[in-house]
Design a protein around this motif. Structure first.
Motif, short mmCIF file in Angstrom:
data_model
loop_
_atom_site.label_atom_id
_atom_site.label_comp_id
_atom_site.label_asym_id
_atom_site.label_seq_id
_atom_site.Cartn_x
_atom_site.Cartn_y
_atom_site.Cartn_z
N TYR A 113 61.26 21.44 27.08
CA TYR A 113 62.15 20.64 27.94
C TYR A 113 63.19 19.96 27.06
CZ TYR A 113 63.80 17.05 31.17
OH TYR A 113 64.59 16.25 31.95
N GLN A 114 64.46 20.14 27.41
CA GLN A 114 65.54 19.46 26.69
C GLN A 114 66.50 18.85 27.70
OE1 GLN A 114 69.13 20.11 26.13
NE2 GLN A 114 69.07 18.23 24.93
N GLY A 115 66.67 17.54 27.61
CA GLY A 115 67.61 16.84 28.46
C GLY A 115 68.19 15.67 27.70
N GLY A 116 69.45 15.78 27.30
CA GLY A 116 70.05 14.72 26.49
C GLY A 116 69.34 14.59 25.15
N GLU A 117 68.84 13.39 24.87
CA GLU A 117 68.12 13.15 23.62
C GLU A 117 66.64 13.47 23.74
OE1 GLU A 117 69.80 12.51 20.84
OE2 GLU A 117 71.50 12.81 22.20
N ALA A 118 66.19 13.82 24.94
CA ALA A 118 64.78 14.14 25.15
C ALA A 118 64.50 15.59 24.79
CB ALA A 118 64.38 13.88 26.60
N LEU A 119 63.44 15.80 24.04
CA LEU A 119 63.03 17.15 23.67
C LEU A 119 61.52 17.16 23.57
CD1 LEU A 119 64.05 19.99 22.72
CD2 LEU A 119 63.78 19.14 20.38
N LYS A 120 60.89 18.12 24.26
CA LYS A 120 59.43 18.21 24.20
C LYS A 120 59.01 19.66 24.32
CE LYS A 120 55.08 16.44 26.05
NZ LYS A 120 54.43 15.56 27.04
N LEU A 121 58.12 20.07 23.43
CA LEU A 121 57.56 21.41 23.43
C LEU A 121 56.06 21.32 23.69
CD1 LEU A 121 57.73 24.51 22.68
CD2 LEU A 121 57.31 23.78 20.31
N SER A 122 55.56 22.14 24.58
CA SER A 122 54.12 22.11 24.84
C SER A 122 53.69 23.42 25.47
CB SER A 122 53.75 20.94 25.75
OG SER A 122 54.45 21.02 26.98
N ALA A 123 52.37 23.60 25.54
CA ALA A 123 51.78 24.75 26.22
C ALA A 123 50.83 24.22 27.28
CB ALA A 123 51.05 25.64 25.23
N PHE A 124 51.19 24.42 28.55
CA PHE A 124 50.27 24.05 29.61
C PHE A 124 49.09 25.01 29.55
CE2 PHE A 124 54.21 22.71 32.28
CZ PHE A 124 54.28 21.52 31.58
N GLY A 125 47.93 24.45 29.37
CA GLY A 125 46.73 25.26 29.22
C GLY A 125 45.85 24.80 28.08
N ARG A 126 46.44 24.06 27.14
CA ARG A 126 45.64 23.51 26.05
C ARG A 126 44.64 22.50 26.61
NH1 ARG A 126 47.48 24.74 20.95
NH2 ARG A 126 49.72 25.21 20.73
N ASP A 127 43.51 22.37 25.93
CA ASP A 127 42.53 21.36 26.31
C ASP A 127 43.15 19.97 26.21
OD1 ASP A 127 40.79 23.42 26.57
OD2 ASP A 127 39.54 22.90 24.85
#
Length: 263
Positions: A64-78
């Motif tokens: 997810y990238q929006g302006g100064e926000a940035l987050k990487l993840s994998a839905f499914g991890r414990d």
């Protein structure tokens, strides 16, 4: 202000329970069911690639990238409590981001694989996604630009768009990313997902899907630059934002990607 971006990719395994219902495979082990499915498909088509409804989602990589926000993840991890989310939870997480943020979706072959699988599996799991399915009945802005129409821009399938919507012109993500100087595949590919899942190596699958999402995002940035949506400076800023994010991450596979990208 431009819409936030959600780059995504799925990793799937055979739907063992669904196959048992369809083909009367009761009494067979999970491995035997999967082997039977692959054999049937190979006999039918020459390929072991299963029909879309029989792909059970085990990981959804998202950036997810929006302006100064940035987050990487994998839905499914414990989760921190050790809970492993089931497929319905993954789907609710993914479509929940769309419901809350209305991002531009970005994929590689999303139109041909990821979205149809998401549709079938949401139907199987009874998961609602009203914003995703909006076509202008409740929000007029979606009438001529929605997630479902191939030539609209709320979902950008980079493979499809770059090929000019010509099937004979498509190429793989690994090829395109590598041509642009990005890492591409790092030791795993889609054919290895089922064996890894079967052998209890889910973490490797989640790492792999995040690498694919990172490659797709970097190609997306170059695409945005090519069509004039990012200046040279803006492109560099977005790339630096990602590099800083990865450098600050405690995850080894993030640092592995950064090292392969920028050395």
């Amino acid at each position: 202000m431009s819409a936030p971006v959600l780059v995504f990719d799925l990793e799937t395994v055979p739907d063992i329970e669904g196959a048992r219902r369809l083909y009367d495979f009761d009494g067979l082990t999970d491995r035997e069911v999967a082997d039977a499915l692959f054999a049937m498909r190979r006999a039918q088509t020459g390929s072991e690639f299963l029909r879309h409804p029989l792909h059970r989602i085990v990981s959804i990589g998202v950036l997810y990238q929006g302006g100064e926000a940035l987050k990487l993840s994998a839905f499914g991890r414990d989760g921190e409590d050790g809970h492993t989310p089931d497929e319905a939870e993954l789907l609710r997480q993914f479509f929940g981001v769309i419901d809350q943020r209305t991002p531009t979706l970005v994929s590689w072959n999303g139109s041909g694989f990821d979205l149809p699988v998401l549709h079938y599996r949401a139907l199987v799991n009874g998961v609602q996604a009203p914003r995703y399915w909006e076509q202008g009945d409740d929000d007029r802005e979606f009438r001529y630009n929605n997630y479902l129409s191939r030539f609209h821009w709320r979902h950008v399938d980079l493979m499809d768009v770059l090929a000019g919507f010509q099937g004979r012109a498509v190429t793989g993500l690994d090829t395109m990313a590598s041509l642009l100087g990005f890492p591409g595949k790092l030791g795993m590919d889609g054919s290895m997902v089922w064996p890894a899942w079967r052998d209890g190596r889910a973490g490797e699958i989640h790492d792999y899907v995040e690498h694919d999402v990172l490659n797709t995002y970097l190609v997306w940035l170059r695409f945005e630059h090519m069509r004039g949506h990012l200046t040279d400076d803006a492109l560099k800023s977005r790339q630096d934002q990602l590099a800083d994010y990865l450098a600050a991450s405690p995850a080894e596979h993030h640092l592995e990607f950064l090292e392969a990208w920028r050395g």
